[in-house]
Design an enzyme around this catalytic site. Sequence first.
Site, PDB file in Angstrom:
ATOM      1  N   LYS A 125       0.928  -1.227  -0.017  1.00 14.23           N
ATOM      2  CA  LYS A 125      -0.072   0.035   0.019  1.00 14.23           C
ATOM      3  C   LYS A 125       1.046   1.340   0.413  1.00 14.23           C
ATOM      4  CE  LYS A 125      -2.253  -1.095   3.761  1.00 14.23           C
ATOM      5  NZ  LYS A 125      -1.744  -2.377   3.978  1.00 14.23           N
ATOM      6  N   ASN A 148      -3.183   5.994   6.072  1.00 14.36           N
ATOM      7  CA  ASN A 148      -2.196   5.309   6.690  1.00 14.36           C
ATOM      8  C   ASN A 148      -0.854   5.509   6.673  1.00 14.36           C
ATOM      9  OD1 ASN A 148      -2.507   2.866   8.619  1.00 14.36           O
ATOM     10  ND2 ASN A 148      -1.704   1.721   6.983  1.00 14.36           N
ATOM     11  N   HIS A 195      -3.973  -9.665  10.270  1.00 16.73           N
ATOM     12  CA  HIS A 195      -4.768  -8.987  10.993  1.00 16.73           C
ATOM     13  C   HIS A 195      -6.013  -9.606  11.716  1.00 16.73           C
ATOM     14  CE1 HIS A 195      -2.528  -5.039  10.576  1.00 16.73           C
ATOM     15  NE2 HIS A 195      -2.865  -5.075   9.290  1.00 16.73           N
TER      16      HIS A 195
END
Length: 419
Positions: A125, A148, A195
């Site tokens: 990302k 982020n 996650h």
Amino acid sequence: MNGTRPGETLEWLPRRVLVIGLARSGRAAALALARRGVEVVAADRSADADPGRLGEAGVEVRTGSEEESLLEGVELVVKSPGVPAESPLAAAARARGVPIWSEVELGYRLLPGNQLIGVTGTNGKTTTTELLAAILRAGGRSAEVAGNVGRALTEVAEEVGPETTVVCELSSFQLEDVSAFTCDVAVLLNLEPDHLDRHGSFEAYRDAKLRIFERARAKIVPRGLGLDGIEFAADDPLPAEPLIPGAHNRENAAAATAAARAAGVADDAIAEGLRTFAGVPHRLELVRELRGVRYVNDSKATNTAAARRGVAAYDAPLRLILGGSLKGEDFQPFVRDLPTNVRSIYLIGEAAEQLADALDAAGRRYSRDGELARALAHASGDAEPGDVELLSPAAASYDQFEDFEQRGDTFRALVEKLP
């Protein structure tokens, strides 16, 4: 409370808001709301949370507290991405019917009508977000990175004019609580288990990631996933070959190329960006070459999928540092597939025991070094000219460091001190 399109009047602003979590994005959201005359309470369960300048801005700060009474009179909750959905205040807000927004939802509503490109995925990302910004700038556009990576979207919304394209990196945590958030171009890079300690299942994690496509005007998707949109793959023809190394970075470049074209960028600008973008810290970052040994910081490899990509980027003999805090992943498939050019393995952190079990089952040798400094010293003693010492941990960092950046910075500092 239904919101408005960006750039319109802000009549939707509530009178009283509770911001949960006082990390970077929570502080930015609280400040943005307070500047607009909203009564803001900012809470964090940690008594040591840093409120920054919130008190000066008139924000009521409550640290070390998750009392439900904080919700009295609150019309909206803004939840920081680090706060789980089942946290006491978030759960109490849902029970009361109080809307919950992520910080990026608020930031989106505060943008003055900017073109917005969103980037999500399990890995790649930050690299793709920064590469897209570099491509936009190569085409003469104003571009700002947010989300982020870089600054919180609410902070960026405070400063940019409508002519700036905002490229926003989006985690699954940030996408959990969006409602009006809309990307002009939405990019999904990949989807692999991550996650699981937070989401509970891969299906829940996947569902959160795919929320980036809700209301999106153009969708950029990996070929082979069966998703609707403009497909890309690592073997796509590109306007130029990317400067950054690795097959996974060619895939990132293909995604960035598709997204840039969808945003109206010409191929000559895309080519310039691909040829000149040198990468970002903590992602296969070459820190130093000393006596023929390359030292590479891939601290952002916080899961096995990312570590696989880091290892695959090199044909040279590897001295591999693995370990950190656990995220619920099974290390056995990763360890079983490690190539033969991984000559030695050094384990650190909380994950060392599970990694050791997987390595034992695979018949691979390793050293339990516990801490990064000891692992680096051990690997440096074993390395020969032509080798690569690679920190690609396949685990998070929270057992020994504040975040992956601090882990990577520590690795860099240790390498730079090598005689």
